[in-house]
Design an enzyme around this catalytic site. Structure first.
Site, mmCIF file in Angstrom:
data_model
loop_
_atom_site.group_PDB
_atom_site.id
_atom_site.type_symbol
_atom_site.label_atom_id
_atom_site.label_comp_id
_atom_site.label_asym_id
_atom_site.label_seq_id
_atom_site.Cartn_x
_atom_site.Cartn_y
_atom_site.Cartn_z
ATOM 1 N N GLU A 69 -22.429 11.864 21.753
ATOM 2 C CA GLU A 69 -21.185 11.582 22.475
ATOM 3 C C GLU A 69 -21.162 10.141 22.957
ATOM 4 O OE1 GLU A 69 -21.592 14.325 25.841
ATOM 5 O OE2 GLU A 69 -22.590 12.755 27.008
ATOM 6 N N HIS A 123 -18.703 7.713 26.135
ATOM 7 C CA HIS A 123 -17.723 7.776 27.220
ATOM 8 C C HIS A 123 -17.733 6.456 27.958
ATOM 9 C CE1 HIS A 123 -21.587 8.825 28.898
ATOM 10 N NE2 HIS A 123 -21.571 10.015 28.312
ATOM 11 N N HIS A 166 -25.000 5.932 31.782
ATOM 12 C CA HIS A 166 -26.085 6.773 32.277
ATOM 13 C C HIS A 166 -27.303 5.902 32.547
ATOM 14 C CE1 HIS A 166 -24.165 10.526 31.138
ATOM 15 N NE2 HIS A 166 -24.257 10.313 29.853
ATOM 16 N N HIS A 214 -24.722 8.225 22.067
ATOM 17 C CA HIS A 214 -26.082 8.553 22.513
ATOM 18 C C HIS A 214 -26.399 10.015 22.263
ATOM 19 C CE1 HIS A 214 -23.382 9.013 25.969
ATOM 20 N NE2 HIS A 214 -24.175 9.974 26.411
ATOM 21 N N CYS A 241 -31.025 12.115 34.891
ATOM 22 C CA CYS A 241 -29.859 11.350 34.433
ATOM 23 C C CYS A 241 -28.961 11.054 35.617
ATOM 24 C CB CYS A 241 -29.100 12.138 33.366
ATOM 25 S SG CYS A 241 -27.640 11.269 32.759
HETATM 26 MN MN MN Z 1 -23.429 11.300 28.019
#
Ligand code: MN
Length: 159
Positions: free
Chosen positions: A69, A71, A75, A109, A123
């Site tokens: 994914e 976004h 992270h 990732h 995370c």
């Molecule tokens: Mn993610």
């Protein structure tokens, strides 16, 4: 006894067993069926109205993987146990306990476990964040232009 806390979360929480904590539920990684992943659990360690971020602990069973994914949010990741191959952008690396991984905005990732131990990581993420995007066929074609990424996506170890 009066509780002045704006949250019900205890100030101190001890582990109940390795990688499990008092008052922290072990949850499914994502809503079932919302995105492709395999054998991942999620524990939310810190998520409070007065914190701009959240800290989660994810654990991937041997042979499992997180969702591929990207976004707008980022992270910050710290590996706590096990080993994995990690894709960030066009780079595939082996990661092991105490490694730090920065996943910048809009980088593809994914983690894929290596070996026969569970792989667990912390995370850090914005509390207020956009929904993850999944790759379409064009995205996958672009990712596969990098041979190491193509090998990674095929479940091989290019490192
Ligand atoms: Mn993610």
């Amino acid at each position: 006894m009066r509780d002045d806390s704006p949250t019900r979360t205890s100030r101190f929480r001890a582990p109940t067993e390795p990688f499990r904590w008092q008052g922290v539920d072990v949850l499914a990684y994502k809503e079932e069926g919302s995105a492709p992943f395999k054998a991942v659990s999620r524990q939310v360690l810190f998520s409070e109205p007065f914190l701009a971020g959240e800290l989660r602990y994810f654990e991937v069973a041997p042979g499992g993987h997180t969702t591929l994914e990207r976004h707008e949010h980022a992270h910050g990741v710290m590996i706590l146990r096990g080993e994995a191959l990690c894709l960030v952008g066009e780079t595939v690396r082996r990661v092991a306990p105490n490694d730090l991984v920065l996943i910048p905005p809009m980088s593809w990732h994914q983690f894929r476990t290596r070996g026969d131990e569970p792989m667990g990581f912390l995370c850090m993420v914005n509390a207020d964040r956009d929904r993850p995007q999944l790759p379409d066929n064009d995205d996958l074609y672009g990712l596969r232009a990098t041979p190491a990424v193509a090998a990674f996506l095929d479940g091989q170890d290019p490192t």
